[in-house]
Design a protein around this motif. Structure first.
Motif, PDB file in Angstrom:
ATOM      1  N   LYS A   1     -57.834 106.859  39.234  1.00 27.45           N
ATOM      2  CA  LYS A   1     -58.589 105.862  39.147  1.00 27.45           C
ATOM      3  C   LYS A   1     -60.142 106.496  39.525  1.00 27.45           C
ATOM      4  CE  LYS A   1     -56.345 102.025  38.429  1.00 27.45           C
ATOM      5  NZ  LYS A   1     -55.385 102.945  37.748  1.00 27.45           N
ATOM      6  N   SER A   2     -60.128 107.665  39.876  1.00 29.57           N
ATOM      7  CA  SER A   2     -61.273 108.190  40.435  1.00 29.57           C
ATOM      8  C   SER A   2     -62.174 108.719  39.047  1.00 29.57           C
ATOM      9  CB  SER A   2     -61.124 109.245  41.156  1.00 29.57           C
ATOM     10  OG  SER A   2     -60.327 110.371  40.888  1.00 29.57           O
ATOM     11  N   LEU A   3     -61.450 108.673  38.124  1.00 28.28           N
ATOM     12  CA  LEU A   3     -62.056 109.214  36.743  1.00 28.28           C
ATOM     13  C   LEU A   3     -62.922 108.141  36.453  1.00 28.28           C
ATOM     14  CD1 LEU A   3     -59.080 111.058  34.778  1.00 28.28           C
ATOM     15  CD2 LEU A   3     -61.365 111.987  35.787  1.00 28.28           C
ATOM     16  N   TYR A   4     -62.054 106.899  36.458  1.00 31.13           N
ATOM     17  CA  TYR A   4     -63.001 105.588  35.880  1.00 31.13           C
ATOM     18  C   TYR A   4     -64.133 105.456  36.720  1.00 31.13           C
ATOM     19  CZ  TYR A   4     -59.629 104.129  32.549  1.00 31.13           C
ATOM     20  OH  TYR A   4     -58.809 104.203  31.475  1.00 31.13           O
ATOM     21  N   GLU A   5     -64.186 105.523  38.354  1.00 31.62           N
ATOM     22  CA  GLU A   5     -65.161 105.304  39.016  1.00 31.62           C
ATOM     23  C   GLU A   5     -66.158 106.305  38.731  1.00 31.62           C
ATOM     24  OE1 GLU A   5     -63.167 105.710  42.940  1.00 31.62           O
ATOM     25  OE2 GLU A   5     -62.230 103.726  42.299  1.00 31.62           O
ATOM     26  N   ALA A   6     -65.996 107.307  38.713  1.00 31.82           N
ATOM     27  CA  ALA A   6     -67.184 108.381  38.439  1.00 31.82           C
ATOM     28  C   ALA A   6     -67.721 107.851  37.028  1.00 31.82           C
ATOM     29  CB  ALA A   6     -66.555 109.966  38.206  1.00 31.82           C
ATOM     30  N   ALA A   7     -66.984 107.607  35.996  1.00 27.68           N
ATOM     31  CA  ALA A   7     -67.777 107.445  34.788  1.00 27.68           C
ATOM     32  C   ALA A   7     -68.560 105.999  35.020  1.00 27.68           C
ATOM     33  CB  ALA A   7     -66.593 106.890  33.664  1.00 27.68           C
ATOM     34  N   MET A   8     -68.081 105.192  35.846  1.00 32.10           N
ATOM     35  CA  MET A   8     -68.867 103.997  35.910  1.00 32.10           C
ATOM     36  C   MET A   8     -70.178 104.339  36.722  1.00 32.10           C
ATOM     37  SD  MET A   8     -65.718 101.472  37.070  1.00 32.10           S
ATOM     38  CE  MET A   8     -66.408 100.065  37.707  1.00 32.10           C
ATOM     39  N   ILE A   9     -70.148 105.193  37.677  1.00 30.53           N
ATOM     40  CA  ILE A   9     -71.364 105.628  38.443  1.00 30.53           C
ATOM     41  C   ILE A   9     -72.338 106.125  37.401  1.00 30.53           C
ATOM     42  CG2 ILE A   9     -72.412 107.138  40.066  1.00 30.53           C
ATOM     43  CD1 ILE A   9     -69.595 106.606  41.728  1.00 30.53           C
ATOM     44  N   ASP A  10     -71.856 106.957  36.436  1.00 31.64           N
ATOM     45  CA  ASP A  10     -72.582 107.585  35.371  1.00 31.64           C
ATOM     46  C   ASP A  10     -73.066 106.471  34.297  1.00 31.64           C
ATOM     47  OD1 ASP A  10     -72.376 109.862  36.423  1.00 31.64           O
ATOM     48  OD2 ASP A  10     -70.612 110.677  35.382  1.00 31.64           O
ATOM     49  N   GLY A  11     -72.713 105.110  34.610  1.00 29.13           N
ATOM     50  CA  GLY A  11     -73.422 104.374  33.843  1.00 29.13           C
ATOM     51  C   GLY A  11     -72.411 104.137  32.418  1.00 29.13           C
ATOM     52  N   ALA A  12     -71.007 104.503  32.109  1.00 29.09           N
ATOM     53  CA  ALA A  12     -70.511 104.488  30.959  1.00 29.09           C
ATOM     54  C   ALA A  12     -70.117 103.021  30.898  1.00 29.09           C
ATOM     55  CB  ALA A  12     -69.204 105.369  31.105  1.00 29.09           C
ATOM     56  N   SER A  13     -70.283 102.391  29.475  1.00 31.16           N
ATOM     57  CA  SER A  13     -69.690 101.124  29.411  1.00 31.16           C
ATOM     58  C   SER A  13     -68.162 101.110  29.289  1.00 31.16           C
ATOM     59  CB  SER A  13     -70.341 100.704  28.037  1.00 31.16           C
ATOM     60  OG  SER A  13     -69.728 101.568  26.943  1.00 31.16           O
ATOM     61  N   LYS A  14     -67.595 100.150  29.093  1.00 34.47           N
ATOM     62  CA  LYS A  14     -66.099 100.052  29.156  1.00 34.47           C
ATOM     63  C   LYS A  14     -65.567 100.764  27.969  1.00 34.47           C
ATOM     64  CE  LYS A  14     -64.581  96.013  31.890  1.00 34.47           C
ATOM     65  NZ  LYS A  14     -63.775  94.881  31.617  1.00 34.47           N
ATOM     66  N   PHE A  15     -66.274 100.483  26.933  1.00 34.53           N
ATOM     67  CA  PHE A  15     -66.008 101.269  25.521  1.00 34.53           C
ATOM     68  C   PHE A  15     -66.083 102.736  25.780  1.00 34.53           C
ATOM     69  CE2 PHE A  15     -66.787 102.628  21.060  1.00 34.53           C
ATOM     70  CZ  PHE A  15     -65.682 102.294  20.749  1.00 34.53           C
ATOM     71  N   ARG A  16     -67.098 103.048  26.265  1.00 34.19           N
ATOM     72  CA  ARG A  16     -67.182 104.587  26.424  1.00 34.19           C
ATOM     73  C   ARG A  16     -66.182 105.046  27.446  1.00 34.19           C
ATOM     74  NH1 ARG A  16     -70.640 107.825  24.244  1.00 34.19           N
ATOM     75  NH2 ARG A  16     -71.803 106.640  23.008  1.00 34.19           N
ATOM     76  N   ARG A  17     -65.868 104.171  28.473  1.00 31.65           N
ATOM     77  CA  ARG A  17     -64.687 104.937  29.255  1.00 31.65           C
ATOM     78  C   ARG A  17     -63.560 104.805  28.605  1.00 31.65           C
ATOM     79  NH1 ARG A  17     -65.347 100.342  33.457  1.00 31.65           N
ATOM     80  NH2 ARG A  17     -67.269  99.985  32.750  1.00 31.65           N
TER      81      ARG A  17
END
Lengths: 310, 299
Positions: free
Chosen positions: A200-216
């Motif tokens: 899950k931390s991969l997703y959290e890191a990506a969210m903090i970087d501002g990645a959209s759902k599609f990018r994630r």
């Protein structure tokens, strides 16, 4: 069995270990016998592909004829049709039916609502439990030109009824898309399991970087699926010459034969219906050897990319 | 930049809409044909042929079912399939458990070689005709109960899954303790390992059971005697070869009536033959998922 290949020091130990665990060997014995008799004994029977088999003389006693039956197959007017149909159906299958479960798993993975997620999966699994006979029965009932639902809908919109099952051009699509309908949900289980295991931390890191759902999805979920997908793809390539007899045989009729004859149905026809045992065994062996070569080759290529079966 | 995971960007909202829409469509596309079949089986065949049936049953009648259940072949097929299912699955479970347990033990000499010998059959086999000749002429597997049971007695795949389960989910210390107490291998398997393996045994039972119920290929090739045919072969004749004549007809019905009745019976036959699987489905589904997971962990 392995005793003779062990070093002398081990040889004195082995009998005692077998004596101690004799019932363990007894447990595995039926399974060994099963594989020897039911799987390896037929392999010994492959030699009839190089013989003129006659029932009176048996597998061992029939005379050798070399590659006669293979040559006859290569010169056969149906040879290229069979190869082309077999390859076309397999490749169609790989292009269309293979990616579907992956896409489905990616979509299901994005669903947050538990209830919806569970229902989608439950419904998508269901067709997997129907038998091939029932599936083909359903397909034929739905596509029937006179009473089928599909043609009734076509007529409702003012179209002409289509003779789906007797139209050679449509055979492969019906084969592949009915397979998608039946197996997409169930084949996705594996991919859904892999996706559920992503940190899950991969997703959290990506969210903090501002990645959209599609990018994630694109940069986290997809890369995590790739190793599993490659292993599954190797399996698919390994059986590229082996499109299923069961379903094609049931869907086949005299009018769609030009596009539905594949090697496995041909082997059945000439071998069991036509009693040309040796010729049919040669065709089957040709097929198996190509298949075997393919799986070894594909695995070797895959190993270079870091994922492989062995 | 402020970051708040609770608020969704417009792109994310659009993404969600697409995801839910596509999945809803997939769900409908999967469910609709199944619902239609059930509805059609309860409808007057005339309504189906006239195209009045779209979702719910029209002119509800049980006539199609009555016709199907009056057919002696269906009953015979049901009985045969049940026998093959019960005997076949029992043999499957016994063989797979014994083999998997032995292979899971580190002190079984040559277990890697054995695994290799077994797995090789996944990628290379004798092919249809040599297999047929060997089974029929050398092993006597033809036109009897055993040809429906023995050739599929062990699936390599299930064997590996079960071996992996024994190795990973049952502490080896437990087995060693049993040995110290003087338990034999068979005793350990029956008294210690099996009771702890019920989830995987359940999964295997269902895998094998569904396979037996749905199989028609061995029957097509190895069974000649009509009275031994499993249900799948019977319904193949009815559904695919459309040999409904002896089913529908009889009592002086006109040809048109017979065709109509056959139409309705198709759907009833589909429901009747799939019923055991559909009833089992809700109970089975989560176990199946587990089974696939266990298999996948192996890698």
């Amino acid at each position: 069995m392995t005793a003779s290949s062990e070093r002398p020091a081990a040889r004195t130990l082995l009998p005692r270990s077998i004596r101690k665990n004799w019932d363990l060997y007894l447990l595995v014995l039926p399974v060994v016998v099963y594989f020897l008799l039911l799987k390896y004994l037929p392999m010994y029977g492959i030699q009839i592909a190089f013989k003129d088999f006659s029932a009176a003389k048996g597998i061992w006693g029939s005379p050798w004829v070399g590659f006669k039956h293979f040559e006859r197959f290569f010169d056969n007017y149906q040879f290229w049709t069979l190869i082309r149909n077999t390859l076309e159906i397999s490749i169609y299958q790989i292009l269309v039916a293979f990616p579907m479960p992956i896409l489905f798993a990616l979509l299901v993975n994005e669903v947050r609502g538990k209830w919806f997620k569970k229902s989608v999966q439950a419904v998508a699994f269901m067709p997997h439990f129907l038998s091939t006979v029932v599936l083909v029965g359903i397909v034929m009932a739905f596509l029937s030109p006179s009473t089928g639902l599909v043609n009734q809908a076509i007529r409702l919109f003012g179209g002409e009824p289509v003779y789906f099952m007797t139209e050679p051009q449509l055979f492969k699509s019906i084969y592949v898309f009915s397979d998608v309908w039946q197996n997409m949900g169930f084949s996705s289980v594996l991919y859904i399991a892999v996706l559920a295991g992503i940190d899950k931390s991969l997703y959290e890191a990506a969210m903090i970087d501002g990645a959209s759902k599609f990018r994630r999805l694109l940069h986290i979920a997809v890369p995590c699926l790739i190793p599993t997908a490659i292993v599954m793809l190797i399996f698919q390539f390994g059986s590229i010459m082996d499109v299923g007899f069961e379903k094609i045989f049931l869907m086949q009729n005299d009018l769609n034969r030009s596009s539905s004859s594949v090697i496995s149905t041909y082997v059945y026809e000439i071998g069991l219906l036509g009693s040309q045992f040796s010729f049919s065994a040669a065709v089957g062996l040709f097929n198996s050897v190509i298949n075997f070569g393919l799986i070894v080759a594909v695995n070797r290529i895959a190993r270079k990319s870091g994922t492989s079966l062995w | 930049m402020e970051f708040n995971p609770k608020t969704k960007s417009r792109g994310d909202r659009l993404f969600d809409v697409v995801v839910y829409t596509v999945l809803a469509i997939v769900m409908l596309a999967t469910l609709y044909p199944l619902l239609y079949i059930v509805s059609a089986s309860f409808s007057d065949p005339l309504a189906i042929v006239k195209g009045r049936l779209w979702l719910w049953p029209q002119d509800v009648t049980l006539e199609s079912y009555r016709k199907v259940f009056r057919n002696p072949d269906i009953w015979m097929g049901y009985r045969n399939s049940l026998i093959y299912l019960v005997v076949g699955t029992a043999v499957n479970i016994a063989m797979t458990t014994m083999g998997a347990y032995a292979l899971s033990r580190r002190d079984l000499k040559g277990r890697h070689a054995l695994s290799l010998i077994f797995t090789f059959t996944l990628i290379f086999n004798g092919g249809l005709v040599p297999t047929y000749l060997t089974y029929k002429n050398m092993l006597g597997l033809y036109d009897n109960l055993w040809v429906m049971v023995i050739p599929s007695a062990v699936s390599v795949w299930n064997l590996i899954v079960m071996r992996t389960y024994f190795q990973t989910s049952i502490p080896y210390e437990l087995q060693e303790a049993a040995f110290i107490d003087g338990c034999s291998n068979v005793g350990t398997l029956v008294r210690i390992v099996l009771p702890l393996s019920m989830p995987i045994v359940a999964v295997m039972t269902m895998y094998y059971g569904v396979a037996h119920w749905n199989s028609y290929f061995p029957a097509l090739i190895y069974l000649h005697d009509h009275s031994r045919l499993p249900l799948q072969m019977i319904i193949r004749n009815l559904l695919i070869q459309e040999d409904m004549s002896n089913m529908a007809g009889g009592d002086g019905a006109s040809l048109m009536d017979q065709i109509l009745q056959a139409e309705g019976m198709k759907y009833a036959v589909i429901v009747v033959s799939s019923l055991p699987m559909l009833i089992m489905y809700p109970f089975v589904q989560k176990h199946f998922v587990k089974g696939v997971m266990v298999g996948a962990v192996k890698g």
